[in-house]
Motif scaffolding. Structure first.
Motif, mmCIF file in Angstrom:
data_model
loop_
_atom_site.group_PDB
_atom_site.id
_atom_site.type_symbol
_atom_site.label_atom_id
_atom_site.label_comp_id
_atom_site.label_asym_id
_atom_site.label_seq_id
_atom_site.Cartn_x
_atom_site.Cartn_y
_atom_site.Cartn_z
ATOM 1 N N VAL A 76 0.822 -1.215 0.000
ATOM 2 C CA VAL A 76 0.000 0.000 0.000
ATOM 3 C C VAL A 76 0.853 1.260 0.000
ATOM 4 O O VAL A 76 0.605 2.183 -0.770
ATOM 5 C CB VAL A 76 -0.962 0.005 1.216
ATOM 6 N N ASN A 77 1.844 1.347 0.833
ATOM 7 C CA ASN A 77 2.622 2.584 0.975
ATOM 8 C C ASN A 77 3.866 2.625 0.103
ATOM 9 O O ASN A 77 4.764 3.404 0.360
ATOM 10 C CB ASN A 77 3.011 2.779 2.450
ATOM 11 N N ARG A 78 3.933 1.809 -0.923
ATOM 12 C CA ARG A 78 5.086 1.837 -1.827
ATOM 13 C C ARG A 78 4.830 2.857 -2.934
ATOM 14 O O ARG A 78 3.773 2.863 -3.547
ATOM 15 C CB ARG A 78 5.306 0.464 -2.428
ATOM 16 N N PRO A 79 5.797 3.704 -3.194
ATOM 17 C CA PRO A 79 5.595 4.746 -4.210
ATOM 18 C C PRO A 79 5.791 4.266 -5.651
ATOM 19 O O PRO A 79 5.576 5.039 -6.574
ATOM 20 C CB PRO A 79 6.655 5.787 -3.842
ATOM 21 N N GLU A 80 6.187 3.000 -5.845
ATOM 22 C CA GLU A 80 6.440 2.535 -7.208
ATOM 23 C C GLU A 80 5.164 2.525 -8.043
ATOM 24 O O GLU A 80 4.065 2.380 -7.530
ATOM 25 C CB GLU A 80 7.037 1.118 -7.201
ATOM 26 N N THR A 81 5.374 2.645 -9.351
ATOM 27 C CA THR A 81 4.250 2.559 -10.274
ATOM 28 C C THR A 81 4.543 1.493 -11.326
ATOM 29 O O THR A 81 5.690 1.133 -11.572
ATOM 30 C CB THR A 81 3.995 3.904 -10.985
ATOM 31 N N MET A 82 3.477 1.012 -11.928
ATOM 32 C CA MET A 82 3.593 0.051 -13.013
ATOM 33 C C MET A 82 2.623 0.499 -14.094
ATOM 34 O O MET A 82 1.437 0.681 -13.812
ATOM 35 C CB MET A 82 3.245 -1.356 -12.515
ATOM 36 N N PHE A 83 3.099 0.694 -15.287
ATOM 37 C CA PHE A 83 2.285 1.205 -16.404
ATOM 38 C C PHE A 83 1.680 2.566 -16.074
ATOM 39 O O PHE A 83 0.607 2.921 -16.551
ATOM 40 C CB PHE A 83 1.172 0.226 -16.769
ATOM 41 N N GLY A 84 2.330 3.310 -15.193
ATOM 42 C CA GLY A 84 1.857 4.641 -14.825
ATOM 43 C C GLY A 84 0.808 4.645 -13.731
ATOM 44 O O GLY A 84 0.317 5.702 -13.349
ATOM 45 N N ILE B 286 -0.455 -0.860 -6.166
ATOM 46 C CA ILE B 286 -1.588 -1.483 -5.463
ATOM 47 C C ILE B 286 -2.812 -1.552 -6.372
ATOM 48 O O ILE B 286 -3.585 -2.513 -6.338
ATOM 49 C CB ILE B 286 -1.910 -0.753 -4.139
ATOM 50 N N TYR B 287 -2.983 -0.542 -7.225
ATOM 51 C CA TYR B 287 -4.100 -0.536 -8.160
ATOM 52 C C TYR B 287 -3.935 -1.647 -9.199
ATOM 53 O O TYR B 287 -4.877 -2.384 -9.498
ATOM 54 C CB TYR B 287 -4.197 0.833 -8.849
ATOM 55 N N VAL B 288 -2.744 -1.786 -9.730
ATOM 56 C CA VAL B 288 -2.467 -2.848 -10.713
ATOM 57 C C VAL B 288 -2.673 -4.217 -10.075
ATOM 58 O O VAL B 288 -3.248 -5.125 -10.687
ATOM 59 C CB VAL B 288 -1.040 -2.697 -11.287
ATOM 60 N N TRP B 289 -2.211 -4.385 -8.832
ATOM 61 C CA TRP B 289 -2.387 -5.641 -8.096
ATOM 62 C C TRP B 289 -3.881 -5.986 -8.003
ATOM 63 O O TRP B 289 -4.292 -7.098 -8.318
ATOM 64 C CB TRP B 289 -1.777 -5.502 -6.707
ATOM 65 N N GLY B 290 -4.678 -5.043 -7.567
ATOM 66 C CA GLY B 290 -6.119 -5.286 -7.402
ATOM 67 C C GLY B 290 -6.824 -5.594 -8.710
ATOM 68 O O GLY B 290 -7.602 -6.547 -8.804
ATOM 69 N N VAL B 291 -6.561 -4.816 -9.730
ATOM 70 C CA VAL B 291 -7.207 -5.027 -11.030
ATOM 71 C C VAL B 291 -6.816 -6.381 -11.620
ATOM 72 O O VAL B 291 -7.661 -7.107 -12.161
ATOM 73 C CB VAL B 291 -6.877 -3.872 -12.004
ATOM 74 N N ALA B 292 -5.543 -6.738 -11.490
ATOM 75 C CA ALA B 292 -5.093 -8.026 -12.033
ATOM 76 C C ALA B 292 -5.791 -9.191 -11.332
ATOM 77 O O ALA B 292 -6.253 -10.133 -11.986
ATOM 78 C CB ALA B 292 -3.582 -8.150 -11.892
ATOM 79 N N TRP B 293 -5.895 -9.137 -10.017
ATOM 80 C CA TRP B 293 -6.546 -10.245 -9.301
ATOM 81 C C TRP B 293 -8.050 -10.286 -9.565
ATOM 82 O O TRP B 293 -8.640 -11.359 -9.620
ATOM 83 C CB TRP B 293 -6.240 -10.183 -7.814
ATOM 84 N N TYR B 294 -8.681 -9.131 -9.724
ATOM 85 C CA TYR B 294 -10.106 -9.169 -10.053
ATOM 86 C C TYR B 294 -10.338 -9.702 -11.459
ATOM 87 O O TYR B 294 -11.358 -10.336 -11.727
ATOM 88 C CB TYR B 294 -10.756 -7.800 -9.847
#
Length: 94
Positions: free
Chosen positions: A38-46, A50-58
């Motif tokens: 949650v508190n990691r500042p890294e991004t993936m695909f912009g 955490i957002y990418v993690w959630g969308v991928a699992w859903y």
């Protein structure tokens, strides 16, 4: 042309168990380890990771639900309908 044999109940139960177990595991993984990033500042695909993690699992959960619907639930409903029709025809004949 050879027609396919109906799938046995044992095979359907095995499929149901495997796909349901995978669905439960995906639901746990969708929320569980995601809290650690949650508190990691890294991004993936912009997007935040955490957002990418959630969308991928859903997406995985949705794919498992569709696969279970096509491979297990639909055949169970068809089997239940045919059993009900057979029971109705047996009772109307007597």
């Amino acid at each position: 042309m050879k027609t396919s044999d109906p799938i046995s109940r044992k095979t359907l139960r095995r499929r149901e168990f495997v796909l349901s177990s995978a669905l439960v595991l995906a639901m746990v993984l969708a929320t569980g380890p995601g809290v650690l990033i949650v508190n990691r500042p890294e991004t993936m695909f912009g997007f935040p990771i955490i957002y990418v993690w959630g969308v991928a699992w859903y997406a995985v959960i949705g794919a498992l639900a569709v696969a279970t619907d096509r491979l297990v639930w639909k055949k169970e409903c068809e089997a239940d309908d045919s059993e009900a029709e057979n029971a109705e025809s047996d009772s109307s004949e007597s």
